[in-house]
Design an enzyme around this catalytic site. Structure first.
Site, PDB file in Angstrom:
ATOM      1  N   GLN A 189     -17.948   9.956   3.494  1.00  0.00           N
ATOM      2  CA  GLN A 189     -18.961   9.593   4.486  1.00  0.00           C
ATOM      3  C   GLN A 189     -20.343   9.889   3.939  1.00  0.00           C
ATOM      4  O   GLN A 189     -20.567  10.875   3.242  1.00  0.00           O
ATOM      5  CB  GLN A 189     -18.737  10.364   5.788  1.00  0.00           C
ATOM      6  CG  GLN A 189     -19.585   9.861   6.939  1.00  0.00           C
ATOM      7  CD  GLN A 189     -19.190  10.482   8.264  1.00  0.00           C
ATOM      8  OE1 GLN A 189     -18.098  11.033   8.407  1.00  0.00           O
ATOM      9  NE2 GLN A 189     -20.069  10.413   9.242  1.00  0.00           N
TER      10      GLN A 189
ATOM     11  N   SER B 138     -13.809  14.403   0.916  1.00  0.00           N
ATOM     12  CA  SER B 138     -13.635  14.605   2.360  1.00  0.00           C
ATOM     13  C   SER B 138     -12.900  13.420   2.993  1.00  0.00           C
ATOM     14  O   SER B 138     -11.701  13.261   2.798  1.00  0.00           O
ATOM     15  CB  SER B 138     -14.990  14.850   3.012  1.00  0.00           C
ATOM     16  OG  SER B 138     -14.838  15.204   4.360  1.00  0.00           O
ATOM     17  N   LEU B 139     -13.596  12.579   3.743  1.00  0.00           N
ATOM     18  CA  LEU B 139     -13.004  11.368   4.302  1.00  0.00           C
ATOM     19  C   LEU B 139     -12.227  10.595   3.238  1.00  0.00           C
ATOM     20  O   LEU B 139     -11.147  10.054   3.499  1.00  0.00           O
ATOM     21  CB  LEU B 139     -14.116  10.481   4.875  1.00  0.00           C
ATOM     22  CG  LEU B 139     -13.796   8.994   5.043  1.00  0.00           C
ATOM     23  CD1 LEU B 139     -12.786   8.790   6.149  1.00  0.00           C
ATOM     24  CD2 LEU B 139     -15.060   8.198   5.264  1.00  0.00           C
TER      25      LEU B 139
ATOM     26  N   ARG C 181     -10.003  10.886  14.115  1.00  0.00           N
ATOM     27  CA  ARG C 181     -10.727  11.941  13.390  1.00  0.00           C
ATOM     28  C   ARG C 181     -12.229  11.749  13.523  1.00  0.00           C
ATOM     29  O   ARG C 181     -12.981  12.700  13.782  1.00  0.00           O
ATOM     30  CB  ARG C 181     -10.331  11.935  11.913  1.00  0.00           C
ATOM     31  CG  ARG C 181     -11.046  12.974  11.038  1.00  0.00           C
ATOM     32  CD  ARG C 181     -10.600  12.795   9.589  1.00  0.00           C
ATOM     33  NE  ARG C 181     -11.083  13.822   8.682  1.00  0.00           N
ATOM     34  CZ  ARG C 181     -12.192  13.731   7.955  1.00  0.00           C
ATOM     35  NH1 ARG C 181     -12.961  12.652   8.057  1.00  0.00           N
ATOM     36  NH2 ARG C 181     -12.535  14.707   7.128  1.00  0.00           N
TER      37      ARG C 181
ATOM     38  N   HIS D  18     -17.802  20.410   7.577  1.00  0.00           N
ATOM     39  CA  HIS D  18     -17.153  21.405   6.723  1.00  0.00           C
ATOM     40  C   HIS D  18     -17.697  22.812   6.957  1.00  0.00           C
ATOM     41  O   HIS D  18     -17.826  23.616   6.037  1.00  0.00           O
ATOM     42  CB  HIS D  18     -17.262  21.002   5.244  1.00  0.00           C
ATOM     43  CG  HIS D  18     -16.580  19.692   4.971  1.00  0.00           C
ATOM     44  ND1 HIS D  18     -15.208  19.565   4.983  1.00  0.00           N
ATOM     45  CD2 HIS D  18     -17.084  18.455   4.749  1.00  0.00           C
ATOM     46  CE1 HIS D  18     -14.899  18.285   4.759  1.00  0.00           C
ATOM     47  NE2 HIS D  18     -16.018  17.603   4.629  1.00  0.00           N
TER      48      HIS D  18
ATOM     49  N   GLN E  66      -9.378  21.028   6.453  1.00  0.00           N
ATOM     50  CA  GLN E  66     -10.470  20.382   5.722  1.00  0.00           C
ATOM     51  C   GLN E  66     -11.780  20.285   6.501  1.00  0.00           C
ATOM     52  O   GLN E  66     -12.866  20.487   5.958  1.00  0.00           O
ATOM     53  CB  GLN E  66     -10.016  18.976   5.301  1.00  0.00           C
ATOM     54  CG  GLN E  66     -10.989  18.211   4.437  1.00  0.00           C
ATOM     55  CD  GLN E  66     -10.892  16.714   4.692  1.00  0.00           C
ATOM     56  OE1 GLN E  66     -11.119  16.254   5.812  1.00  0.00           O
ATOM     57  NE2 GLN E  66     -10.531  15.969   3.665  1.00  0.00           N
TER      58      GLN E  66
END
Length: 309
Positions: free
Chosen positions: A10, A89-90, A114, A199, A245
Site C-alpha cells: 500500500q 505488508s499488503l 482487511r 504496523h 502483521q
C-alpha cells in the site's frame, strides 16, 4: 538465473494504474474483472480512476492486490521456476496467493475485509508516520523506547532498508520523536501521506478482527518459498504471522537479504510502482538484475527478457 518476485504494498497506488495493461493484456483484464465481481464494484472505473477512493485503505488494498496478481498471471507461463516471493505488508497476500496459500477470489475477499478493518481502526485512532533516513537504526529505536517509557505512543513500523526506518504512532508523539531524533543528529526525516499508523499497536482492533476472520480460512500448501516481513524469514505459520502483521513492524530489508542469500540474482516487482526495487538497490549488490512491471512498456520489456530476447 534465480528469480525473486517482489509484490508492491500500500502506498504504491496511483490514479489510472494498469489502465494500458487492462486495455491490451487479456489475462490482466480478466484478473481485474474477476476481482471486481468478488468486490461488488468495478475496480477500473469506480476505484482506479477515482483518486479519493484510491487513497482509502479499504479500496486501495484490493486494487493493488488485483494489479499485482494480474501482472503475475499475464507472465506466469514465461516466469519458469520462480525461486521465491516477497511482498511488502499488503503485498504478502499477493506473494502468498502466487505461491499457492490462497485462492485468488479468497484473497480478494480477505483483503476487502482487511482493508475495511484497517480503515476503521485508522479512523478511530488517527496516527502519523515518518520515514527516518539514518544508518544507526539502533539509535532510532532507543529514542522511541525512551519516549514509550514516558507513556508516549510511538513505535518502529517499517525497516524498509538498513538506513530507512519508518516510525509511527500518535501524531503529537511522533512529532516529539522527530524533535528528539533531530537533537540526536538525525538530519533527514520525511512525513508520509498515510491515513493511519500502520504496523503499530494503534491498529490493535484491526488485528483482532483479522485474526477472527482468518480463523476458519483454509490455507493451501506453499509451492514456493515466501519471505515474511513480520519475521524477516520464510513463512511457516501463515495464519499466525498474518494475524500479527498489522500491529508488528515490517522487516523488508531483512527478508530481502534472506532472499538474496538464497541465491536470487534477478528481482522483478509486480505492482503500481518500483518502490521495492528502489529499496533493493540499498540492500543487494550491483550484480543483481532488477526490473519492475507496472505498465505495458515494462511488461513487454520483462516478457522479452524472460524469453531471452
Amino acid at each position: 538465473m534465480k528469480i525473486g518476485i517482489l509484490m508492491s504494498g500500500q502506498g504504491a497506488q496511483s490514479v489510472g494504474m494498469g489502465q494500458d495493461l487492462y486495455e491490451q493484456v487479456p489475462a490482466y483484464r480478466e484478473t481485474i474483472d474477476q476481482a471486481s465481481a468478488v468486490l461488488g464494484y468495478d475496480l477500473m472505473t469506480e476505484v482506479i480512476q477515482n483518486d479519493a477512493k484510491l487513497q482509502q485503505t479499504r479500496f486501495a488494498q484490493p486494487a493493488i492486490f488485483a494489479m499485482s496478481m494480474g501482472i503475475h498471471r499475464a507472465l506466469a507461463d514465461k516466469l519458469g521456476d520462480v525461486n521465491s516471493y516477497l511482498g511488502l505488508s499488503l503485498g504478502e497476500y499477493s506473494a502468498l496467493t502466487a505461491a499457492g496459500a490462497f485462492d485468488f477470489e479468497q484473497a480478494v475477499a480477505l483483503l476487502k475485509d482487511r482493508g475495511a478493518y484497517m480503515q476503521t481502526a485508522g479512523d478511530q485512532n488517527p496516527g502519523k508516520m515518518v520515514a527516518v533516513m539514518h544508518d544507526d537504526q539502533g539509535l532510532v529505536a532507543e529514542v522511541l523506547a525512551s519516549l514509550r517509557a514516558q507513556g508516549k505512543r510511538v513505535y518502529p513500523a517499517n525497516y524498509n532498508t538498513f538506513a530507512q526506518l519508518v516510525i509511527g504512532g500518535i501524531a503529537a508523539d511522533v512529532d516529539e520523536a522527530v524533535a528528539k531524533l533531530t537533537e540526536a543528529g538525525v538530519t533527514r526525516m520525511i512525513p508520509l501521506p498515510v491515513s493511519g499508523a500502520f504496523h503499530t499497536p494503534l491498529l490493535d482492533q484491526a488485528a483482532v478482527s483479522l485474526q477472527a476472520r482468518l480463523a476458519d480460512e483454509p490455507i493451501g500448501t506453499l509451492q514456493k518459498t515466501v519471505y515474511s516481513n513480520t519475521t524477516g524469514q520464510a513463512f511457516t505459520d501463515v495464519k499466525a504471522t498474518l494475524g500479527e502483521q498489522i500491529t508488528h513492524p515490517t522487516y523488508f530489508a531483512q527478508a530481502l537479504q534472506g532472499m538474496l542469500n538464497d541465491g536470487v540474482d534477478v528481482l522483478i516487482e509486480f505492482g503500481p510502482s518500483n518502490t521495492l526495487i528502489k529499496f533493493s538497490k540499498k540492500i543487494g549488490g550491483k550484480d543483481i538484475k532488477r526490473y519492475n512491471v507496472s505498465d505495458v512498456a515494462s511488461y513487454v520489456a520483462v516478457l522479452n527478457m524472460l524469453k531471452g530476447e
